[in-house]
Design a protein around this motif. Structure first.
Motif, PDB file in Angstrom:
ATOM      1  N   LYS A  15       7.881 -16.395  25.764  1.00 50.51           N
ATOM      2  CA  LYS A  15       6.859 -17.751  25.953  1.00 50.51           C
ATOM      3  C   LYS A  15       7.201 -18.225  26.468  1.00 50.51           C
ATOM      4  N   ASN A  18       8.107 -17.395  30.832  1.00 47.67           N
ATOM      5  CA  ASN A  18       7.118 -16.448  31.669  1.00 47.67           C
ATOM      6  C   ASN A  18       5.779 -17.889  31.277  1.00 47.67           C
ATOM      7  N   GLU A  19       5.154 -18.491  31.550  1.00 46.67           N
ATOM      8  CA  GLU A  19       4.614 -19.632  31.634  1.00 46.67           C
ATOM      9  C   GLU A  19       4.890 -20.521  32.723  1.00 46.67           C
ATOM     10  N   ASN A  20       3.902 -20.463  33.724  1.00 48.96           N
ATOM     11  CA  ASN A  20       3.775 -20.701  34.906  1.00 48.96           C
ATOM     12  C   ASN A  20       3.499 -22.282  35.033  1.00 48.96           C
ATOM     13  N   GLU A  21       2.544 -22.730  34.182  1.00 51.05           N
ATOM     14  CA  GLU A  21       1.629 -23.878  33.725  1.00 51.05           C
ATOM     15  C   GLU A  21       2.867 -24.920  32.733  1.00 51.05           C
ATOM     16  N   VAL A  23       3.936 -26.887  30.552  1.00 58.33           N
ATOM     17  CA  VAL A  23       3.431 -27.205  28.768  1.00 58.33           C
ATOM     18  C   VAL A  23       4.681 -27.652  28.199  1.00 58.33           C
ATOM     19  N   LYS A  52      -0.640 -26.164  26.152  1.00 56.05           N
ATOM     20  CA  LYS A  52      -0.166 -25.516  25.267  1.00 56.05           C
ATOM     21  C   LYS A  52       0.843 -26.594  24.955  1.00 56.05           C
ATOM     22  N   ARG A  80       8.064 -25.953  33.059  1.00 54.94           N
ATOM     23  CA  ARG A  80       6.918 -25.597  33.380  1.00 54.94           C
ATOM     24  C   ARG A  80       7.993 -24.514  34.177  1.00 54.94           C
ATOM     25  N   SER A  81       7.536 -23.156  34.905  1.00 51.93           N
ATOM     26  CA  SER A  81       8.138 -22.041  34.612  1.00 51.93           C
ATOM     27  C   SER A  81       9.472 -21.698  34.040  1.00 51.93           C
TER      28      SER A  81
END
Length: 105
Positions: A15, A18-21, A23, A52, A80-81
């Motif tokens: 999770k 893979n989050e570029n935004e 969080v 998120k 981030r990322s």
């Protein structure tokens, strides 16, 4: 409605990496009073800021807590990322969380 997404040792990697935004990850425990107060604050931030917010139970996932240097709970970490950007420990207000979000965006 609960906007907080629970993570564990297995789901954390897939999770968060893979989050570029930007969080938020909140490290907490069921028995922690300040953590219980923090949950609705984070839910509100998630809705209002369209971000998120993930939760990690430190009792169930001590390796994650150790990996990210969580000594005190609640601990709120901005990622981030897959990279840790900033950590705040203790109970924080919605305004304090939003202020840090705006700094990091």
């Amino acid at each position: 409605m609960n906007n907080l997404i629970n993570l564990d040792d297995i789901t954390f990697e897939e999770k968060i990496k893979n989050e570029n935004e930007l969080v938020i990850i909140n490290f907490s425990a069921e028995w922690c009073g300040p953590c219980k107060i923090m949950n609705p604050i984070l839910e509100a931030v998630s809705r209002e800021e369209n971000i998120k917010v993930f939760k990690v139970n430190v009792d169930d996932n001590p390796n994650l807590a150790c990996e990210f240097g969580v000594d005190n709970i609640p601990a709120t970490i901005f990622f981030r990322s897959g990279n840790k950007l900033y950590q705040v420990d203790g109970l924080k207000s919605k305004e304090e969380i939003r202020e840090k979000l705006n700094e990091l965006k």
